[in-house]
Design a protein around this motif. Structure first.
Motif, PDB file in Angstrom:
ATOM      1  N   GLY A  24      -4.259 -17.696   1.129  1.00  0.00           N
ATOM      2  CA  GLY A  24      -4.846 -17.740  -0.203  1.00  0.00           C
ATOM      3  C   GLY A  24      -5.497 -16.454  -0.665  1.00  0.00           C
ATOM      4  O   GLY A  24      -6.252 -16.463  -1.645  1.00  0.00           O
ATOM      5  N   TYR A  25      -5.207 -15.339   0.006  1.00  0.00           N
ATOM      6  CA  TYR A  25      -5.822 -14.073  -0.365  1.00  0.00           C
ATOM      7  C   TYR A  25      -4.840 -13.146  -1.068  1.00  0.00           C
ATOM      8  O   TYR A  25      -3.633 -13.202  -0.833  1.00  0.00           O
ATOM      9  CB  TYR A  25      -6.341 -13.344   0.892  1.00  0.00           C
ATOM     10  N   ARG A  26      -5.377 -12.289  -1.933  1.00  0.00           N
ATOM     11  CA  ARG A  26      -4.649 -11.132  -2.425  1.00  0.00           C
ATOM     12  C   ARG A  26      -4.935  -9.977  -1.477  1.00  0.00           C
ATOM     13  O   ARG A  26      -5.983  -9.952  -0.828  1.00  0.00           O
ATOM     14  CB  ARG A  26      -5.084 -10.780  -3.848  1.00  0.00           C
ATOM     15  N   VAL A  27      -4.032  -9.014  -1.445  1.00  0.00           N
ATOM     16  CA  VAL A  27      -4.187  -7.895  -0.513  1.00  0.00           C
ATOM     17  C   VAL A  27      -4.036  -6.588  -1.278  1.00  0.00           C
ATOM     18  O   VAL A  27      -3.035  -6.381  -1.973  1.00  0.00           O
ATOM     19  CB  VAL A  27      -3.140  -7.958   0.623  1.00  0.00           C
ATOM     20  N   ARG A  33     -14.085  -1.908  -6.077  1.00  0.00           N
ATOM     21  CA  ARG A  33     -13.143  -1.858  -7.192  1.00  0.00           C
ATOM     22  C   ARG A  33     -12.143  -3.009  -7.142  1.00  0.00           C
ATOM     23  O   ARG A  33     -11.710  -3.510  -8.183  1.00  0.00           O
ATOM     24  CB  ARG A  33     -12.389  -0.527  -7.174  1.00  0.00           C
ATOM     25  N   TYR A  34     -11.765  -3.421  -5.956  1.00  0.00           N
ATOM     26  CA  TYR A  34     -10.792  -4.505  -5.790  1.00  0.00           C
ATOM     27  C   TYR A  34     -11.488  -5.678  -5.118  1.00  0.00           C
ATOM     28  O   TYR A  34     -11.142  -6.090  -4.010  1.00  0.00           O
ATOM     29  CB  TYR A  34      -9.594  -4.016  -4.974  1.00  0.00           C
ATOM     30  N   ASP A  35     -12.485  -6.212  -5.822  1.00  0.00           N
ATOM     31  CA  ASP A  35     -13.342  -7.218  -5.201  1.00  0.00           C
ATOM     32  C   ASP A  35     -12.716  -8.600  -5.143  1.00  0.00           C
ATOM     33  O   ASP A  35     -13.348  -9.537  -4.655  1.00  0.00           O
ATOM     34  CB  ASP A  35     -14.693  -7.278  -5.921  1.00  0.00           C
ATOM     35  N   ASP A  36     -11.480  -8.759  -5.658  1.00  0.00           N
ATOM     36  CA  ASP A  36     -10.800 -10.048  -5.549  1.00  0.00           C
ATOM     37  C   ASP A  36      -9.726 -10.032  -4.472  1.00  0.00           C
ATOM     38  O   ASP A  36      -8.930 -10.968  -4.365  1.00  0.00           O
ATOM     39  CB  ASP A  36     -10.171 -10.443  -6.889  1.00  0.00           C
ATOM     40  N   ALA A  37      -9.692  -8.960  -3.653  1.00  0.00           N
ATOM     41  CA  ALA A  37      -8.630  -8.819  -2.651  1.00  0.00           C
ATOM     42  C   ALA A  37      -9.209  -8.308  -1.338  1.00  0.00           C
ATOM     43  O   ALA A  37     -10.259  -7.652  -1.307  1.00  0.00           O
ATOM     44  CB  ALA A  37      -7.550  -7.857  -3.153  1.00  0.00           C
ATOM     45  N   ILE A  38      -8.528  -8.624  -0.251  1.00  0.00           N
ATOM     46  CA  ILE A  38      -8.838  -8.005   1.039  1.00  0.00           C
ATOM     47  C   ILE A  38      -8.233  -6.611   1.043  1.00  0.00           C
ATOM     48  O   ILE A  38      -7.031  -6.442   0.800  1.00  0.00           O
ATOM     49  CB  ILE A  38      -8.281  -8.840   2.201  1.00  0.00           C
ATOM     50  N   VAL A  39      -9.042  -5.598   1.294  1.00  0.00           N
ATOM     51  CA  VAL A  39      -8.579  -4.209   1.300  1.00  0.00           C
ATOM     52  C   VAL A  39      -8.120  -3.840   2.702  1.00  0.00           C
ATOM     53  O   VAL A  39      -8.894  -3.914   3.663  1.00  0.00           O
ATOM     54  CB  VAL A  39      -9.694  -3.254   0.827  1.00  0.00           C
ATOM     55  N   LEU A  40      -6.846  -3.468   2.826  1.00  0.00           N
ATOM     56  CA  LEU A  40      -6.310  -2.941   4.083  1.00  0.00           C
ATOM     57  C   LEU A  40      -6.385  -1.421   3.999  1.00  0.00           C
ATOM     58  O   LEU A  40      -5.691  -0.798   3.204  1.00  0.00           O
ATOM     59  CB  LEU A  40      -4.870  -3.404   4.290  1.00  0.00           C
ATOM     60  N   ARG A  74      -0.894  -0.406  -3.880  1.00  0.00           N
ATOM     61  CA  ARG A  74      -0.287  -1.640  -4.386  1.00  0.00           C
ATOM     62  C   ARG A  74      -1.234  -2.799  -4.111  1.00  0.00           C
ATOM     63  O   ARG A  74      -1.952  -2.798  -3.100  1.00  0.00           O
ATOM     64  CB  ARG A  74       1.076  -1.908  -3.745  1.00  0.00           C
ATOM     65  N   VAL A  75      -1.270  -3.726  -5.025  1.00  0.00           N
ATOM     66  CA  VAL A  75      -2.001  -4.976  -4.844  1.00  0.00           C
ATOM     67  C   VAL A  75      -0.945  -6.062  -4.678  1.00  0.00           C
ATOM     68  O   VAL A  75      -0.113  -6.272  -5.564  1.00  0.00           O
ATOM     69  CB  VAL A  75      -2.915  -5.285  -6.038  1.00  0.00           C
ATOM     70  N   ILE A  76      -0.965  -6.731  -3.554  1.00  0.00           N
ATOM     71  CA  ILE A  76       0.066  -7.721  -3.238  1.00  0.00           C
ATOM     72  C   ILE A  76      -0.500  -9.109  -3.501  1.00  0.00           C
ATOM     73  O   ILE A  76      -1.525  -9.497  -2.944  1.00  0.00           O
ATOM     74  CB  ILE A  76       0.529  -7.591  -1.777  1.00  0.00           C
ATOM     75  N   THR A  77       0.162  -9.840  -4.381  1.00  0.00           N
ATOM     76  CA  THR A  77      -0.249 -11.201  -4.732  1.00  0.00           C
ATOM     77  C   THR A  77       0.972 -12.109  -4.650  1.00  0.00           C
ATOM     78  O   THR A  77       2.116 -11.631  -4.683  1.00  0.00           O
ATOM     79  CB  THR A  77      -0.840 -11.252  -6.155  1.00  0.00           C
ATOM     80  N   PRO A  78       0.785 -13.418  -4.547  1.00  0.00           N
ATOM     81  CA  PRO A  78       1.934 -14.323  -4.380  1.00  0.00           C
ATOM     82  C   PRO A  78       2.978 -14.213  -5.484  1.00  0.00           C
ATOM     83  O   PRO A  78       4.169 -14.388  -5.233  1.00  0.00           O
ATOM     84  CB  PRO A  78       1.296 -15.710  -4.359  1.00  0.00           C
ATOM     85  N   GLY A  79       2.548 -13.928  -6.722  1.00  0.00           N
ATOM     86  CA  GLY A  79       3.492 -13.922  -7.831  1.00  0.00           C
ATOM     87  C   GLY A  79       4.100 -12.582  -8.154  1.00  0.00           C
ATOM     88  O   GLY A  79       4.941 -12.491  -9.052  1.00  0.00           O
ATOM     89  N   THR A  80       3.695 -11.507  -7.432  1.00  0.00           N
ATOM     90  CA  THR A  80       4.190 -10.173  -7.781  1.00  0.00           C
ATOM     91  C   THR A  80       4.851  -9.490  -6.602  1.00  0.00           C
ATOM     92  O   THR A  80       4.870  -8.263  -6.510  1.00  0.00           O
ATOM     93  CB  THR A  80       3.036  -9.296  -8.306  1.00  0.00           C
ATOM     94  N   LEU A  81       5.405 -10.277  -5.693  1.00  0.00           N
ATOM     95  CA  LEU A  81       6.048  -9.712  -4.510  1.00  0.00           C
ATOM     96  C   LEU A  81       7.347  -9.010  -4.886  1.00  0.00           C
ATOM     97  O   LEU A  81       8.101  -9.482  -5.731  1.00  0.00           O
ATOM     98  CB  LEU A  81       6.339 -10.809  -3.495  1.00  0.00           C
ATOM     99  N   THR A  82       7.604  -7.889  -4.230  1.00  0.00           N
ATOM    100  CA  THR A  82       8.890  -7.204  -4.384  1.00  0.00           C
ATOM    101  C   THR A  82       9.507  -6.866  -3.033  1.00  0.00           C
ATOM    102  O   THR A  82      10.685  -6.530  -2.956  1.00  0.00           O
ATOM    103  CB  THR A  82       8.727  -5.900  -5.179  1.00  0.00           C
ATOM    104  N   GLU A  83       8.735  -6.953  -1.974  1.00  0.00           N
ATOM    105  CA  GLU A  83       9.227  -6.602  -0.647  1.00  0.00           C
ATOM    106  C   GLU A  83      10.113  -7.721  -0.111  1.00  0.00           C
ATOM    107  O   GLU A  83       9.727  -8.890  -0.118  1.00  0.00           O
ATOM    108  CB  GLU A  83       8.057  -6.364   0.311  1.00  0.00           C
ATOM    109  N   ASP A  84      11.290  -7.362   0.373  1.00  0.00           N
ATOM    110  CA  ASP A  84      12.213  -8.366   0.902  1.00  0.00           C
ATOM    111  C   ASP A  84      11.580  -9.156   2.043  1.00  0.00           C
ATOM    112  O   ASP A  84      11.858 -10.342   2.222  1.00  0.00           O
ATOM    113  CB  ASP A  84      13.497  -7.697   1.390  1.00  0.00           C
ATOM    114  N   GLU A  85      10.737  -8.471   2.833  1.00  0.00           N
ATOM    115  CA  GLU A  85      10.136  -9.144   3.979  1.00  0.00           C
ATOM    116  C   GLU A  85       9.166 -10.235   3.546  1.00  0.00           C
ATOM    117  O   GLU A  85       8.901 -11.172   4.309  1.00  0.00           O
ATOM    118  CB  GLU A  85       9.383  -8.126   4.858  1.00  0.00           C
ATOM    119  N   LEU A  86       8.620 -10.133   2.331  1.00  0.00           N
ATOM    120  CA  LEU A  86       7.628 -11.097   1.870  1.00  0.00           C
ATOM    121  C   LEU A  86       8.207 -12.170   0.965  1.00  0.00           C
ATOM    122  O   LEU A  86       7.634 -13.252   0.843  1.00  0.00           O
ATOM    123  CB  LEU A  86       6.498 -10.370   1.131  1.00  0.00           C
TER     124      LEU A  86
END
Length: 930
Positions: free
Chosen positions: A94-97, A31-38, A119-131
């Protein structure tokens, strides 16, 4: 395809035979084939197969394996408690997570624990202070063309939407010009982009992740419906289909990656996990309620700065590889106290103003704060207590905030009354309006004060966060638990008296609960009502019916209290989230005030002056342009705001431009200060239009619409472009887009080709800028014949930097003066730079030889002439200083072309570099031979 992405092939072949847990992993990867699934397994996020091998290398973690009935699969995991640091490394690679959390308690299900991507974490949609790397905006962009799929031609309107998911900042614009949209991309520098059908993908720099996304979200009707869930009447809010498509698709993408919370779920990091129903296509997640404003703007409303100008003027990043990180314009100006103010200041620098009225309003506020020292310093300290309200309310609205976040909001609200009081008697309109907009949100502050303890724990599921007296039922449960604990505290003393066993102890552990421990020698004294619970080596542990009853009361009361606290906290958080717009209005007012205080602080510290901003169109003494507007740029004692902070001393210089005096040809040796001078003029103009005071004795200017720069050498080898090609591309943009309201900086144009070609290009550009464009232009050059050209152009004039030679060494004064420089002093500059002495001496010899050859050529040319017009003897030599009325002849009797002779006379051979001199002689020789 990258083996780290998509369902593992080795699992796909036997998907139905996999264990339920591994089947879950396979399906989520599909389902999330453009991201590394944790994939959460207990206290770890695991990856398998190709993803495991890749993450093990990128994150430098151990690669192990997991075996089931279908085979053995590589496995690598990271601890959930420290997941953000590992996720950041995956993003940098360079990966989405896609984070797949357990959404059921293991003890509450008989089968496999359900997992879902929360959550899908990408470079442009970060909300976590740590990131988030900084307090600056982190934008994700969307680009769409005007027509629906299949109908959009290359000339259709192009729209750009920008969203900061962490703050809720949402912007939109459009233009028929691709270059205009590219400039806006450079201005806001998004970290990620989603692109609609037929929209160009090469608008974005290489470091921006361009994300493929379902084209259906860009459908005009679907995008409009999505926008309507956030804003009333989006058709009236935006200008055309392209903007609606870009904004609607961007909101869909933001919902897709952020998702919504499963009702009643508890997360790992803060007790409240976000989740959404994962699917193989975009889902309509829960709306992001904190996105309450969409600002539609026209790029022409602000001073335009393209990527080249942003880089050349060092607004946000230093140009030198080893430069100081703070050696930027924002580094000098940023005296803000809060993250809010820092973002606002950067936005002002990205988008300087054009309208004198708006500029003057900011300048009024800066002037008042500059002169009111005590008020300014008090505000500076008070604003230090302000937390990042925009990101706080974003987390609160997304139900990701913990109790400490609410207390941070409360602490900020507590300082607002003091901030308001400092500007209560302000004179200028801008500060008075800010005073009105500083809503202290008393009701919200009182709610948090009443509900949340002053120093709550991070976890929100384990109690200790709701204050005493807020809820009667919670107080009763706590009282029951306290009474039970008090009874147990007294139990040890009572049982010692009853049994006579002085070593008897009452204890507790998480496995067996409460117990009474008796050592083996005293077991004969144990009463009959003691029930054995655990046997140890040297003792026995017992319980009594009454102790078990009390334990049930205590544990039950504590558990019910924790559950009730969690629900009460979520209720309080939802009540606060309902005030999102009020909090955002307050955040904007605090950010604006902080940015104004920062500008005033810089002005006071660095001795800046208030610029005088002139209106266009009154045709006053500034000099009239062809369009009827006036133009003036008058700077007395101007300084480079960045360079003066990094040098022990700085020499100020003036600048005087009007409509009739608009193109300056600037000469002088390298290191004399030409580039610094040009940049300081541009930065002073930019600062003035930001609404800042400027580093000068005085400044008076008409706002410019755009600043163009062609300064410094750069190349694009990866893109197949040499330094010269990059220079020509930049020049083409300037000549195509600049007009009489532009400020143009040109430095050493034409260096990447032959001297003849470079000179020709430089002259043609100078003439075009003067005759056709009419822009205010500063042109620094080593092509000294251009100084003669300036004499022939009505609006052009020459400037040079003063240089002296003392004991064979060049001395730079860094002072600008009228007229042209006497030479380039190339050899002297090489000496000062530390070039080996033998190289320098050989250079001097070559310069002397070139000078001799030039003199011989001129002598041969002057010694032969056709008959003069007045019939004098053709063999008679010309008198010293006399020129023949006819063209001079070559040594073989032919005529020397007039332009070659003119160039020979104009050459300053003694001060050309050796390479320049030899190249010139070779070129002229070839011209004569032709």
């Amino acid at each position: 395809m990258d083996p780290a992405l998509g369902p593992p092939e080795e699992m796909a072949e036997k998907r139905d035979e996999l264990t339920p847990m591994m089947r879950q992993y396979h399906d989520l990867c599909e389902r999330y084939d453009d991201a590394i699934v944790l994939f959460q397994v207990g206290d770890f996020y695991e990856t398998f197969c190709g993803a495991a091998e890749r993450t093990a290398r990128v994150l430098e973690v151990a690669l192990t394996s997991r075996e089931d009935s279908t085979g053995e699969y590589p496995m690598a995991g990271i601890p959930i408690d420290n997941a953000e640091s590992y996720i950041e490394e995956l993003l940098e690679a360079g990966y989405r997570v896609a984070v797949a959390d357990q959404v059921e308690e293991p003890g509450e299900t008989s089968g496999v624990v359900e997992r879902a991507v929360t959550r899908v974490i990408t470079p442009g949609t970060l909300t976590e202070d740590e990131l988030l790397a900084s307090d600056d905006n982190n934008f994700v962009a969307a680009v769409a063309r005007g027509a629906d799929n299949g109908d959009a031609g290359p000339d259709a309107e192009l729209a750009l939407a920008l969203l900061d998911v962490s703050t809720g900042d949402f912007l939109a614009t459009s233009s028929a010009s691709r270059e205009s949209i590219a400039d806006e991309v450079s201005r806001f520098d998004p970290a990620e982009a989603v692109v609609g059908p037929d929209a160009p993908t090469d608008l974005f720099p290489a470091e921006c992740m361009v994300t493929p996304y379902d084209e259906r979200t860009f459908d005009r009707e679907r995008a409009g419906e999505k926008l309507a869930t956030y804003f009333r009447n989006p058709d009236a809010l935006l200008a055309g289909d392209a903007e609606i498509r870009a904004c609607g698709a961007l909101l869909s993408y933001a919902e897709y990656v952020r998702g919504g919370a499963h009702e009643g779920e508890r997360g790992e990091d803060d007790g409240d996990t976000e989740a959404r129903d994962p699917a193989n296509e975009p889902q309509d997640g829960n709306p992001l309620d904190y996105i309450t404003h969409l600002t539609r703007y026209d790029p022409r409303e602000y001073l335009l700065l393209d990527a080249v100008a942003l880089r050349s003027l060092e607004l946000f990043e230093p140009r030198t590889v080893h430069g100081r990180d703070d050696a930027t314009l924002v580094g000098v100006l940023d005296e803000t106290s809060s993250a809010l103010g820092g973002r606002k200041l950067r936005d002002w620098l990205r988008r300087p103003l054009l309208e004198p009225e708006r500029i003057e309003a900011r300048l009024d506020a800066v002037e008042e704060l500059t002169s009111a020292v005590q008020t300014r310093e008090e505000l500076h300290e008070l604003l230090r207590e302000v937390y990042d309200l925009e990101r706080l309310i974003g987390r609160i609205s997304r139900e990701r905030a913990n109790a400490r976040d609410l207390r941070s909001l409360r602490d900020t609200l507590a300082v607002v009354p003091d901030i308001r009081a400092e500007i209560a008697d302000a004179d200028c309109e801008r500060l008075r309006r800010l005073h009105e907009n500083l809503d202290p949100l008393v009701d919200v502050r009182e709610l948090i004060d009443d509900a949340v303890v002053a120093d709550p724990p991070i976890e929100i599921t384990e109690g200790g966060i709701i204050a005493e007296g807020y809820d009667e039922d919670l107080d009763d449960l706590r009282s029951t638990a306290r009474d039970g604990e008090q009874w147990i505290d007294n139990l040890e003393e009572r049982e010692r008296e009853r049994t006579g066993i002085d070593s008897l102890k009452v204890g507790h552990n998480s496995v067996h609960g409460y117990y009474i421990e008796v050592t083996n020698p005293n077991l004969d004294s144990v009463p009959e009502d003691y029930q054995r619970r655990q046997t140890l080596k040297n003792s026995e542990r017992f319980v009594t019916p009454e102790l078990k009853e009390r334990e049930d009361e205590i544990v039950g009361a504590k558990q019910r209290a924790d559950d009730l606290e969690y629900e009460l906290f979520r209720e309080v958080r939802r009540e606060v989230a309902e005030e999102v717009e009020r909090v955002q209005h307050l955040a904007d007012a605090l950010a604006t005030l902080d940015a104004l205080v920062s500008l005033a602080t810089a002005a006071a510290q660095y001795d800046y002056c208030r610029p005088e901003i002139l209106e266009r169109g009154n045709g006053n003494e500034g000099g009239s342009n062809g369009d009827g507007t006036n133009r003036s740029l008058e700077i007395e004692g101007g300084r480079h705001p960045v360079v003066e902070r990094t040098q022990e001393s700085f020499v100020p210089n003036d600048a005087h431009f009007t409509g009739d005096r608009r193109l300056a040809v600037i000469t002088g040796p390298n290191m004399s200060g030409k580039s610094t001078y040009m940049r300081q003029v541009a930065q002073i103009v930019l600062l003035a239009q930001v609404g800042s005071f400027v580093p000068a004795g005085s400044a008076r200017l008409t706002p410019v619409d755009r600043i163009f720069t062609r300064v410094g050498a750069s190349d694009d080898i990866a893109g197949g472009r040499s330094t010269f090609m990059v220079e020509m591309d930049e020049l083409a943009t300037i000549l195509r887009e600049a007009d009489e309201r532009s400020l143009v900086l040109l430095d050493e144009v034409g260096r990447g080709t032959s001297t003849a070609d470079g000179m020709a290009i430089a002259q043609a550009i100078t003439e075009h800028l003067h005759d056709e464009v009419g822009a205010t232009t500063l042109f620094a050059t080593h092509h000294h014949p251009l100084t003669e050209l300036a004499d022939d152009l009505e609006g052009a004039f020459t400037l040079h930097f003063e240089v002296d030679q003392e004991d064979g060494e060049v001395v730079f004064h860094h002072e600008i003066a009228p007229g042209a420089a006497t030479g380039s002093y190339g050899v002297e500059v090489a000496t000062a730079a530390g070039v080996p002495e033998d190289v320098v001496e050989r250079s001097r010899e070559l310069v002397a030889e070139a000078a001799d050859e030039g003199a011989d050529a001129l002598e041969g040319a002057d010694g032969v002439s056709d008959s003069s017009a007045d019939g004098s003897d053709s063999d008679a030599p010309l008198e010293a200083g006399e020129q023949s009325d006819t063209a001079p002849a070559t040594a073989d009797g032919g005529d020397i072309p007039t332009d070659v002779a003119a160039e020979l006379r104009a050459l300053d051979l003694a001060h050309l570099t050796p390479v320049e001199a030899l190249t010139e002689l070779d070129r002229l020789k070839r011209l004569l031979e032709e």
